[in-house]
Design a protein around this motif. Sequence first.
Motif, PDB file in Angstrom:
ATOM      1  N   THR A  30       0.812  -1.218   0.000  1.00 56.29           N
ATOM      2  CA  THR A  30       0.000   0.000   0.000  1.00 56.29           C
ATOM      3  C   THR A  30       0.845   1.268   0.000  1.00 56.29           C
ATOM      4  O   THR A  30       0.380   2.323  -0.433  1.00 56.29           O
ATOM      5  N   TRP A  31       2.079   1.179   0.500  1.00 51.70           N
ATOM      6  CA  TRP A  31       2.937   2.372   0.526  1.00 51.70           C
ATOM      7  C   TRP A  31       3.200   2.894  -0.886  1.00 51.70           C
ATOM      8  O   TRP A  31       3.331   4.101  -1.088  1.00 51.70           O
ATOM      9  N   LEU A  32       3.252   1.985  -1.872  1.00 45.32           N
ATOM     10  CA  LEU A  32       3.503   2.421  -3.246  1.00 45.32           C
ATOM     11  C   LEU A  32       2.317   3.211  -3.788  1.00 45.32           C
ATOM     12  O   LEU A  32       2.496   4.182  -4.540  1.00 45.32           O
ATOM     13  N   LEU A  33       1.100   2.819  -3.398  1.00 44.21           N
ATOM     14  CA  LEU A  33      -0.082   3.568  -3.821  1.00 44.21           C
ATOM     15  C   LEU A  33      -0.080   4.973  -3.227  1.00 44.21           C
ATOM     16  O   LEU A  33      -0.543   5.922  -3.872  1.00 44.21           O
ATOM     17  N   GLN A  34       0.415   5.101  -1.992  1.00 45.87           N
ATOM     18  CA  GLN A  34       0.528   6.432  -1.391  1.00 45.87           C
ATOM     19  C   GLN A  34       1.642   7.239  -2.043  1.00 45.87           C
ATOM     20  O   GLN A  34       1.577   8.466  -2.107  1.00 45.87           O
ATOM     21  N   LEU A  35       2.662   6.557  -2.512  1.00 46.09           N
ATOM     22  CA  LEU A  35       3.822   7.245  -3.087  1.00 46.09           C
ATOM     23  C   LEU A  35       3.509   7.891  -4.432  1.00 46.09           C
ATOM     24  O   LEU A  35       4.009   8.973  -4.734  1.00 46.09           O
ATOM     25  N   VAL A  36       2.689   7.240  -5.252  1.00 50.60           N
ATOM     26  CA  VAL A  36       2.459   7.708  -6.626  1.00 50.60           C
ATOM     27  C   VAL A  36       1.959   9.155  -6.666  1.00 50.60           C
ATOM     28  O   VAL A  36       2.534   9.996  -7.379  1.00 50.60           O
ATOM     29  N   PRO A  37       0.884   9.530  -5.926  1.00 51.75           N
ATOM     30  CA  PRO A  37       0.459  10.946  -5.991  1.00 51.75           C
ATOM     31  C   PRO A  37       1.502  11.911  -5.436  1.00 51.75           C
ATOM     32  O   PRO A  37       1.593  13.050  -5.901  1.00 51.75           O
ATOM     33  N   LEU A  38       2.300  11.480  -4.458  1.00 50.94           N
ATOM     34  CA  LEU A  38       3.325  12.371  -3.914  1.00 50.94           C
ATOM     35  C   LEU A  38       4.393  12.660  -4.968  1.00 50.94           C
ATOM     36  O   LEU A  38       4.838  13.804  -5.118  1.00 50.94           O
ATOM     37  N   ARG A 119       7.345   2.766   6.776  1.00 46.74           N
ATOM     38  CA  ARG A 119       6.649   3.494   5.696  1.00 46.74           C
ATOM     39  C   ARG A 119       7.291   4.860   5.462  1.00 46.74           C
ATOM     40  O   ARG A 119       7.460   5.295   4.307  1.00 46.74           O
ATOM     41  N   LEU A 120       7.689   5.549   6.534  1.00 46.34           N
ATOM     42  CA  LEU A 120       8.374   6.831   6.374  1.00 46.34           C
ATOM     43  C   LEU A 120       9.704   6.656   5.642  1.00 46.34           C
ATOM     44  O   LEU A 120      10.039   7.446   4.748  1.00 46.34           O
ATOM     45  N   MET A 121      10.458   5.620   6.004  1.00 52.05           N
ATOM     46  CA  MET A 121      11.750   5.411   5.370  1.00 52.05           C
ATOM     47  C   MET A 121      11.581   5.062   3.888  1.00 52.05           C
ATOM     48  O   MET A 121      12.361   5.517   3.038  1.00 52.05           O
ATOM     49  N   LEU A 122      10.569   4.275   3.560  1.00 50.25           N
ATOM     50  CA  LEU A 122      10.339   3.914   2.166  1.00 50.25           C
ATOM     51  C   LEU A 122       9.900   5.123   1.341  1.00 50.25           C
ATOM     52  O   LEU A 122      10.513   5.457   0.316  1.00 50.25           O
ATOM     53  N   ILE A 123       8.826   5.773   1.786  1.00 49.57           N
ATOM     54  CA  ILE A 123       8.270   6.887   1.008  1.00 49.57           C
ATOM     55  C   ILE A 123       9.231   8.068   0.998  1.00 49.57           C
ATOM     56  O   ILE A 123       9.488   8.667  -0.054  1.00 49.57           O
ATOM     57  N   GLY A 124       9.780   8.410   2.167  1.00 45.55           N
ATOM     58  CA  GLY A 124      10.726   9.524   2.210  1.00 45.55           C
ATOM     59  C   GLY A 124      11.969   9.262   1.383  1.00 45.55           C
ATOM     60  O   GLY A 124      12.471  10.150   0.674  1.00 45.55           O
ATOM     61  N   GLY A 125      12.496   8.030   1.451  1.00 48.90           N
ATOM     62  CA  GLY A 125      13.687   7.708   0.658  1.00 48.90           C
ATOM     63  C   GLY A 125      13.434   7.788  -0.830  1.00 48.90           C
ATOM     64  O   GLY A 125      14.250   8.331  -1.591  1.00 48.90           O
ATOM     65  N   VAL A 126      12.295   7.265  -1.294  1.00 52.58           N
ATOM     66  CA  VAL A 126      11.993   7.309  -2.729  1.00 52.58           C
ATOM     67  C   VAL A 126      11.747   8.757  -3.186  1.00 52.58           C
ATOM     68  O   VAL A 126      12.150   9.148  -4.291  1.00 52.58           O
ATOM     69  N   LEU A 127      11.080   9.551  -2.350  1.00 51.33           N
ATOM     70  CA  LEU A 127      10.886  10.963  -2.722  1.00 51.33           C
ATOM     71  C   LEU A 127      12.218  11.697  -2.833  1.00 51.33           C
ATOM     72  O   LEU A 127      12.394  12.544  -3.717  1.00 51.33           O
ATOM     73  N   LEU A 128      13.167  11.375  -1.961  1.00 52.51           N
ATOM     74  CA  LEU A 128      14.490  11.986  -2.060  1.00 52.51           C
ATOM     75  C   LEU A 128      15.177  11.567  -3.357  1.00 52.51           C
ATOM     76  O   LEU A 128      15.770  12.405  -4.064  1.00 52.51           O
TER      77      LEU A 128
END
Length: 794
Positions: A30-38, A119-128
């Motif tokens: 589910t973290w990937l689904l949250q990541l896409v709009p970000l 989830r923070l480490m995954l989403i934050g790392g990919v956004l970086l």
Amino acid sequence: MSGRARLALCAAAATLMASCALLPLVAAPTWLLQLVPLVAVQTGVGAAARRVPLGRPLTVAAQALVTLMLLTLLFARQYAIVGLIPGPDAIRHFADLFQQGSNDVSEYAIPAPLTDGIRLMLIGGVLLIGLLVDTLAVTFRSAAPAGLPLLALYSVAAGLSDGGADWLWFLVAAAGYLMLLLAEGRDRLAQWGRVFGGAPRAPGAPESGAVAPVRTGRRIGAVALGAALVVPLVLPAMQGGLLDAAGTGVGVGNGDGGTISAVNPLVSLRDSLNTNNDRQVLSLKTSTNDLSDLYLRIVSLDDFDGTTWRPAQRHIVGVPDRFPTPIGLDGGVKRGTVTTTVTASDWYAQDWLPMPYPPSGVRIAGRWRYEPVGMTLVGDHGQTTRGETYQVTSLALQPTAEQLATAPEPPAALKREYTKVPSALPKVVARTAKEITAGARSHYEEAVKLQDYFAVTGGFQYDTQVEVGRGPDAIANFLKKKQGFCVHFSFAMAAMARTLGIPARVAVGFAPGTPQTDGTVAVNQKDAHAWPELYFEGVGWTRFEPTPTRGTIPSYTQSDTPGTSLPDQDLPSHQSSTAPSAEASPSQSCPPELHRLQDCGSTSAAAAPHSGGGGPGPGWYLLIGLAALVVLTIPLSPLLWRLRVRSVRLGGHARTEQGAAAHTLAAWQELTDSAWDHGIAPDESLTPRRAAARIVELGRLDPATGALVHRVADAVEQVLYAPRPRPAAGTAADVRRVVEGLRGTVGTGTRLRALFLPRSSVRVLWAVSARWSALRTRVATARPGLRRPSQQQG
């Protein structure tokens, strides 16, 4: 859609495709689904900032600010100002989440649960990573270096993943990178309307279309993909340690020598056995008067690949009030109940809880979880044994030799799981086991013969100074050299038992300690030990002791060996599991085989204990990240320096005659340096007009691009020679187009060298040398004034 917008879209897609390699690391996608709009919002902000247009630094700053606000909205909304602007409380919450994520990464096996920290480490790392890719590929128009953060993202995922589909995620990430390269080539072709970088066409040859950008992208992509394939092979393994203070774990070895496991548990146990400072680890108060069987078990190693023994993948559940009956134990075995109170030293930080086996109940405070198959407790979210006092109720089993000898066959699933022997195991191991146990009428008699062979009749010597080695031939080497310590003996006996069809595993923990005058029992560093456990239906997992002079020989083995009730305290015996070095190896998710053996309990992911208080904390991760950044930055420093210099020279300037003149001269300097980077060395003796003609000729520039070079040269002559210079508009844009034209007329090798090793970067050394000379001149000039006045008197 404009070319730059298309390039930004490809950069975002490449980031998301590379991030798919992280999917196997966690249980929920589910973290990937949250990541896409970000990522979409981050990309849109960059596109809007470039369209305004903002300067490159402001564009990156705007994206970084919006990224931080998005993370705040997702993770720290209740702590933020108006739910969006991060304040001190939100920053503290981020720090807590990052700490939680670091603990979860160390403790949970793959696939780990999707906790807020992870989830923070995954989403934050990919956004970086996405911000870096967008900055390099779109803002600075350099798609090739943008592959480096994508490669870093994939390499981290590949290094942590233990699945067999890594090649699939590699292809997905590679496809995203190639798409980014091709989008950049198409964008450049659309800007200039001609093919650049291709070989000259023969007269009358047909137009080749967009072949050159495609070919260039393929070449660069092939080099980058080749590096991506090679880099993970040379990276160190990322595994946690069982008894390793450094947390480096029970990894697979490829060396040779006389040992049976990977180096880390051997080295850690051996170091504890050989220590000169035998510190106390645990203090026991027990209700039993017979200490000979009071082994404290930490964890069992039941996966064997021919080289390494390690814990099998497990699920963990909440600690039950009363533990279930051990698997395989029936009511015919005589038993008693023992209550033991254990106090751990303040310096001993073990993630697994040392307990007598089999435990029937534990009373302990703190965050602990229960692993049902091994009947062990493991700390949750950083919980360790440091300074803990706990009470364990355990069974004192007293099976008879007859019960063991007449034990029926174990369940098929259990036997299949615990008699696995890899094909890499040397044939001499099974052959020796058959020779030793010849004439035995049951698995029990085979087990006793194996124990006696190692402990008494085989001529083996206990030695903690043996050379540590690894590899498939380790057991064979040990059987030949006949020297080792508890790890060698227990690993060898368990492996040989499996070749005979006896379910076997290895237990790691502490042998019986030393009675004290106050009635307690002291367990020291040198009491760390490893021993084999063999399974007999009706009795369950049963301890054997093959290590000579260590521990105690079980009474039910009816050995001819004149054993003692307590170990020899004069020898460096049954030892190790020291605070920093007795680290737990990862407990992981429950495989199908274990579902057939026993209920795995809840669906929580397995804990893989980290190195307790002695392991790496967030500061270490920060230092490792900074070191990796430095290692990555050093080879890229010429590229980064040139990008910075070009941005300054072609950036904004004061709206005055002096500002316009300085801007024109800086633009001319950038043009000549770019020509130098592409193989046209500067000639300071030429006038701007002659220098421009030389660049056009040697650079094989087309008439349109050549006219731009001469226009910049005319602007420079105006600044240098005209009484009242007329500022020329669009000089920076002209220089950028000339640089693109120069790139299009050279080969791939020259283009890459101009990007990563630009010749003009030597100006840094010249500037340093000039400043050093100026400093020496100033010092030499000031020196006479520093002389002390003469002491002579007239």
